[in-house]
Write a protein that holds these residues in place. Structure first.
Motif, PDB file in Angstrom:
ATOM      1  N   ALA A  78       0.838  -1.204   0.000  1.00  0.00           N
ATOM      2  CA  ALA A  78       0.000   0.000   0.000  1.00  0.00           C
ATOM      3  C   ALA A  78       0.871   1.251   0.000  1.00  0.00           C
ATOM      4  N   PRO A  79       1.366   1.648  -1.175  1.00  0.00           N
ATOM      5  CA  PRO A  79       2.238   2.831  -1.218  1.00  0.00           C
ATOM      6  C   PRO A  79       1.483   4.140  -1.043  1.00  0.00           C
ATOM      7  N   GLY A  80       2.207   5.152  -0.548  1.00  0.00           N
ATOM      8  CA  GLY A  80       1.734   6.520  -0.617  1.00  0.00           C
ATOM      9  C   GLY A  80       2.193   7.118  -1.938  1.00  0.00           C
ATOM     10  N   ARG A  81       2.135   8.438  -2.038  1.00  0.00           N
ATOM     11  CA  ARG A  81       2.573   9.086  -3.271  1.00  0.00           C
ATOM     12  C   ARG A  81       3.428  10.292  -2.930  1.00  0.00           C
ATOM     13  N   LEU A  82       4.457  10.503  -3.732  1.00  0.00           N
ATOM     14  CA  LEU A  82       5.294  11.701  -3.630  1.00  0.00           C
ATOM     15  C   LEU A  82       5.470  12.250  -5.031  1.00  0.00           C
TER      16      LEU A  82
END
Length: 243
Positions: A78-82
């Motif tokens: 479950a990645p976040g975003r940058l």
């Protein structure tokens, strides 16, 4: 070799260290961060959309994360975003929203990368996790991170971010880049000397790791300093890490 010749050689190497050059393109953080707590001090990510499923890249992440936290298993589901790139917070606490502006121009673009920011907070978070590991090795590194003197304390004073990027290429043509950003020009000069001395020490000997450091390049652009290490992928992925 005479002492005069040795000193001349050292002076020549230092004069060429930190030469002006073109740094790698940086990870874009425009658009900010999503899903990252405000107290995030270390995160991993990359340009490759399938990096979470790549066993080589996941193994590199595990090695690097294990060195800092003492825990190698990673949940990359479950990645976040940058700035649109997938990222995973490794050292993070609390809620809120992460301020991505600290990472502007901090991370070289590449297949996979990690970055640490806010050194004092990063050291404290990493030390707590290494102590929780419950062994002598973890306790030793935690003590070094908490010490107000020594090489790590110096690093904390002269840098604001440390980014390490792995660019996977053709056989023999992969690259690892270590970039530090500094608060001012004087700190950047100190970073050049510190990284130059480190690569000189790591370049001693006849092994593959030493050969990579001897082939490295050290660049400076304003308050950013970048060490470029070319070589075989298998060699590059084992250069860093504490067991």
């Amino acid at each position: 070799m005479s002492s005069v010749s040795a000193l001349f050689g050292a002076a020549t190497r230092l004069a060429s260290a930190g030469r002006r050059g073109e740094l790698a393109r940086s990870v874009c953080v425009d658009g900010g961060a999503e899903g990252l707590p405000a107290e995030t001090t270390m995160l991993i990510g990359g340009d490759d959309p399938g990096l979470a499923e790549d066993p080589v890249l996941a193994g590199w992440f595990a090695r690097m994360v294990g060195a800092v936290t003492g825990r190698a298993p990673l949940d990359l589901s479950a990645p976040g975003r940058l700035g649109g790139a997938p990222v995973w917070p490794i050292l993070a606490e609390g809620g809120g929203h992460f301020d991505a502006s600290a990472l502007v121009n901090a991370i070289p673009r590449g297949t996979a990368w990690l970055v640490a920011t806010r050194p004092e907070r990063f050291f404290a978070q990493a030390a707590s996790r290494l102590e929780a590991r419950g062994d002598a090795r973890g306790a030793d590194w935690a003590a070094r991170l908490r010490s107000p003197s020594g090489n790590l304390a110096l690093l904390g004073r002269i840098v604001r971010t440390v980014g390490i990027t792995l660019q996977v290429g053709d056989p023999g043509a992969s690259t690892l880049r270590l970039r530090v950003t500094c608060p001012d020009d004087n700190a950047a000069r100190q970073a050049v000397f510190a990284l130059h001395g480190w690569r000189e020490r790591r370049g001693l000997g006849d092994g593959l790791d030493a050969a990579v450091f001897r082939a490295s390049d050290l660049l400076r652009e304003g308050r950013r300093v970048e060490l470029v290490l070319p070589g075989e992928l298998d060699t590059l992925i084992r250069l860093f890490g504490i067991r």
